[in-house]
Design a protein around this motif. Structure first.
Motif, PDB file in Angstrom:
ATOM      1  N   ASN A  41      -0.356  -6.117  10.208  1.00  0.00           N
ATOM      2  CA  ASN A  41      -0.544  -4.734   9.601  1.00  0.00           C
ATOM      3  C   ASN A  41       0.332  -3.454   8.731  1.00  0.00           C
ATOM      4  OD1 ASN A  41      -3.500  -2.562   8.630  1.00  0.00           O
ATOM      5  ND2 ASN A  41      -2.793  -1.926  10.239  1.00  0.00           N
ATOM      6  N   LYS A  42       1.813  -4.202   9.579  1.00  0.00           N
ATOM      7  CA  LYS A  42       2.798  -2.512   8.841  1.00  0.00           C
ATOM      8  C   LYS A  42       3.314  -3.810   8.114  1.00  0.00           C
ATOM      9  CE  LYS A  42       3.725  -1.093  13.978  1.00  0.00           C
ATOM     10  NZ  LYS A  42       4.696  -1.217  15.274  1.00  0.00           N
ATOM     11  N   GLY A  43       3.346  -4.042   7.637  1.00  0.00           N
ATOM     12  CA  GLY A  43       4.045  -4.991   6.957  1.00  0.00           C
ATOM     13  C   GLY A  43       2.947  -5.051   5.526  1.00  0.00           C
ATOM     14  N   ALA A  44       1.448  -4.737   6.166  1.00  0.00           N
ATOM     15  CA  ALA A  44       1.131  -4.392   4.605  1.00  0.00           C
ATOM     16  C   ALA A  44       1.125  -2.945   4.171  1.00  0.00           C
ATOM     17  CB  ALA A  44      -0.680  -4.994   4.791  1.00  0.00           C
ATOM     18  N   GLU A  49       2.834   1.098   0.604  1.00  0.00           N
ATOM     19  CA  GLU A  49       3.699   2.221   0.235  1.00  0.00           C
ATOM     20  C   GLU A  49       4.762   1.420  -1.308  1.00  0.00           C
ATOM     21  OE1 GLU A  49       3.406   5.218   0.993  1.00  0.00           O
ATOM     22  OE2 GLU A  49       1.511   4.371   1.407  1.00  0.00           O
ATOM     23  N   ALA A  50       5.701   0.314  -1.008  1.00  0.00           N
ATOM     24  CA  ALA A  50       6.754   0.183  -1.927  1.00  0.00           C
ATOM     25  C   ALA A  50       5.686  -0.028  -3.605  1.00  0.00           C
ATOM     26  CB  ALA A  50       6.815  -1.385  -1.039  1.00  0.00           C
ATOM     27  N   LEU A  51       4.716  -0.792  -3.350  1.00  0.00           N
ATOM     28  CA  LEU A  51       4.179  -0.964  -5.325  1.00  0.00           C
ATOM     29  C   LEU A  51       3.651   0.223  -5.044  1.00  0.00           C
ATOM     30  CD1 LEU A  51       1.717  -3.236  -3.782  1.00  0.00           C
ATOM     31  CD2 LEU A  51       3.727  -3.691  -5.221  1.00  0.00           C
ATOM     32  N   LYS A  52       3.402   1.511  -4.595  1.00  0.00           N
ATOM     33  CA  LYS A  52       3.111   2.759  -4.883  1.00  0.00           C
ATOM     34  C   LYS A  52       4.245   3.619  -6.080  1.00  0.00           C
ATOM     35  CE  LYS A  52       0.146   4.771  -1.634  1.00  0.00           C
ATOM     36  NZ  LYS A  52       0.169   5.914  -0.380  1.00  0.00           N
ATOM     37  N   VAL A  53       5.530   3.157  -5.732  1.00  0.00           N
ATOM     38  CA  VAL A  53       6.883   3.477  -6.336  1.00  0.00           C
ATOM     39  C   VAL A  53       7.275   1.723  -7.445  1.00  0.00           C
ATOM     40  CG1 VAL A  53       9.103   3.568  -5.673  1.00  0.00           C
ATOM     41  CG2 VAL A  53       7.782   4.790  -4.173  1.00  0.00           C
ATOM     42  N   ASN A  54       7.161   1.116  -7.275  1.00  0.00           N
ATOM     43  CA  ASN A  54       7.071   0.451  -7.998  1.00  0.00           C
ATOM     44  C   ASN A  54       6.544   0.413  -9.279  1.00  0.00           C
ATOM     45  OD1 ASN A  54       7.428  -2.550  -9.715  1.00  0.00           O
ATOM     46  ND2 ASN A  54       9.340  -2.842  -7.765  1.00  0.00           N
ATOM     47  N   LYS A  55       6.612   0.550 -10.246  1.00  0.00           N
ATOM     48  CA  LYS A  55       5.658   0.651 -11.649  1.00  0.00           C
ATOM     49  C   LYS A  55       6.034  -0.903 -13.000  1.00  0.00           C
ATOM     50  CE  LYS A  55       3.865   4.405 -10.441  1.00  0.00           C
ATOM     51  NZ  LYS A  55       3.051   4.193  -9.208  1.00  0.00           N
ATOM     52  N   VAL A  56       6.715  -1.738 -12.247  1.00  0.00           N
ATOM     53  CA  VAL A  56       7.231  -3.146 -13.039  1.00  0.00           C
ATOM     54  C   VAL A  56       6.991  -3.793 -12.625  1.00  0.00           C
ATOM     55  CG1 VAL A  56       8.970  -1.116 -14.445  1.00  0.00           C
ATOM     56  CG2 VAL A  56       9.831  -3.300 -12.683  1.00  0.00           C
ATOM     57  N   LYS A  73      -6.722  -4.168   2.367  1.00  0.00           N
ATOM     58  CA  LYS A  73      -7.588  -3.321   1.936  1.00  0.00           C
ATOM     59  C   LYS A  73      -6.066  -2.294   1.704  1.00  0.00           C
ATOM     60  CE  LYS A  73     -11.194   0.058   3.242  1.00  0.00           C
ATOM     61  NZ  LYS A  73     -11.971   0.624   3.941  1.00  0.00           N
ATOM     62  N   LEU A  74      -5.615  -2.063   2.197  1.00  0.00           N
ATOM     63  CA  LEU A  74      -3.809  -1.613   2.131  1.00  0.00           C
ATOM     64  C   LEU A  74      -3.131  -1.574   0.305  1.00  0.00           C
ATOM     65  CD1 LEU A  74      -2.449  -1.107   5.108  1.00  0.00           C
ATOM     66  CD2 LEU A  74      -3.480   0.459   4.344  1.00  0.00           C
ATOM     67  N   ILE A  75      -3.106  -3.104   0.464  1.00  0.00           N
ATOM     68  CA  ILE A  75      -2.941  -3.209  -0.569  1.00  0.00           C
ATOM     69  C   ILE A  75      -3.172  -3.581  -1.988  1.00  0.00           C
ATOM     70  CG2 ILE A  75      -1.643  -5.151  -1.652  1.00  0.00           C
ATOM     71  CD1 ILE A  75      -0.965  -6.158   0.876  1.00  0.00           C
ATOM     72  N   ILE A  76      -4.516  -3.985  -1.257  1.00  0.00           N
ATOM     73  CA  ILE A  76      -5.665  -3.911  -2.396  1.00  0.00           C
ATOM     74  C   ILE A  76      -6.234  -2.573  -3.338  1.00  0.00           C
ATOM     75  CG2 ILE A  76      -8.137  -4.749  -3.545  1.00  0.00           C
ATOM     76  CD1 ILE A  76      -7.451  -6.766  -1.901  1.00  0.00           C
ATOM     77  N   GLU A  77      -5.592  -1.456  -2.355  1.00  0.00           N
ATOM     78  CA  GLU A  77      -6.209   0.140  -2.892  1.00  0.00           C
ATOM     79  C   GLU A  77      -5.163   0.664  -3.999  1.00  0.00           C
ATOM     80  OE1 GLU A  77      -8.466   1.891  -2.625  1.00  0.00           O
ATOM     81  OE2 GLU A  77      -9.467  -0.008  -1.954  1.00  0.00           O
ATOM     82  N   VAL A  78      -3.743  -0.210  -3.310  1.00  0.00           N
ATOM     83  CA  VAL A  78      -2.230   0.764  -4.385  1.00  0.00           C
ATOM     84  C   VAL A  78      -2.703  -0.239  -5.711  1.00  0.00           C
ATOM     85  CG1 VAL A  78      -0.892   0.136  -4.095  1.00  0.00           C
ATOM     86  CG2 VAL A  78      -1.552   0.867  -2.472  1.00  0.00           C
ATOM     87  N   LEU A  79      -2.995  -1.587  -5.084  1.00  0.00           N
ATOM     88  CA  LEU A  79      -3.500  -2.002  -6.652  1.00  0.00           C
ATOM     89  C   LEU A  79      -4.226  -1.623  -7.804  1.00  0.00           C
ATOM     90  CD1 LEU A  79      -3.071  -6.050  -5.302  1.00  0.00           C
ATOM     91  CD2 LEU A  79      -0.843  -4.787  -6.916  1.00  0.00           C
ATOM     92  N   LYS A  80      -5.343  -0.884  -7.124  1.00  0.00           N
ATOM     93  CA  LYS A  80      -6.475  -0.772  -7.771  1.00  0.00           C
ATOM     94  C   LYS A  80      -5.829   0.646  -8.925  1.00  0.00           C
ATOM     95  CE  LYS A  80     -10.079   1.208  -5.771  1.00  0.00           C
ATOM     96  NZ  LYS A  80     -11.350   1.261  -5.610  1.00  0.00           N
ATOM     97  N   ILE A  81      -5.010   1.612  -8.465  1.00  0.00           N
ATOM     98  CA  ILE A  81      -4.839   2.872  -8.889  1.00  0.00           C
ATOM     99  C   ILE A  81      -3.398   1.888  -9.859  1.00  0.00           C
ATOM    100  CG2 ILE A  81      -3.600   4.373  -8.578  1.00  0.00           C
ATOM    101  CD1 ILE A  81      -4.819   4.797  -5.878  1.00  0.00           C
TER     102      ILE A  81
END
Length: 179
Positions: A41-44, A49-56, A73-81
């Motif tokens: 969970n902490k790694g996910a 959080e990192a994916l929110k910053v990296n746009k490339v 869920k955390l990762i997929i929600e960010v990926l959805k955005i």
């Protein structure tokens, strides 16, 4: 442009947090492969959080981490955005093989596919997707215009549901062909 490839090193939370910090501080990372590292969970959360910053980021492989839906869920929600029409970013390939999606996980993937503007390849091999999940993915694909390759090997999906998914993928392939 840079790639991070840290496969099967059992890096767990501490390693994922370190990689996440690298992603945040180096915005030129285009490929991330953390396959087979028992991410928790902490790694996910750190990766999300990192994916929110990296746009490339172009290719992202989270396969063989045996993640539960709560961690994904955390990762997929960010990926959805990240992959949405408004953001118009670069993610083209996502691999989530051998993570425990099931129906609950496909309820996250379906909206990701609907919001998606960039993803072309998605691999969900051996993710415990059954017919209910396949229908959700199929409905997501009906609204999707970019996905042309979907790997569902090792899931228990009836032929009629696979036909539903294949027809949506075929529509995207035909749309992307040069005229």
């Amino acid at each position: 442009q840079m790639c991070i490839r840290d496969r099967y090193n059992n890096i767990k939370e501490k390693g994922m947090i370190t990689i996440s910090e690298m992603i945040k501080s180096n915005l030129r990372i285009i490929r991330l492969n953390v396959e087979g590292n028992h991410i928790t969970n902490k790694g996910a959360r750190a990766i999300a959080e990192a994916l929110k910053v990296n746009k490339v980021l172009i290719k992202f492989n989270l396969s063989y981490n045996y993640l539960q839906v709560s961690n994904l869920k955390l990762i997929i929600e960010v990926l959805k955005i990240y992959c949405s029409i408004e953001k118009n970013t670069t993610l083209k390939q996502l691999k989530l093989d051998r993570n425990k999606l099931g129906k609950e996980g496909t309820e996250l993937i379906g909206p990701l596919l609907k919001a998606n503007n960039t993803l072309e390849k998605l691999s969900l091999r051996y993710t415990d997707i059954a017919d209910a999940g396949a229908i959700i993915i199929g409905k997501g694909l009906e609204a999707n215009k970019t996905l042309i390759q979907l790997n569902l090997l090792g899931n228990s999906i009836k032929e009629e549901n696979m036909e539903f998914i294949n027809s949506a993928l075929l529509k995207n392939r035909l749309t992307k062909q040069p005229k």
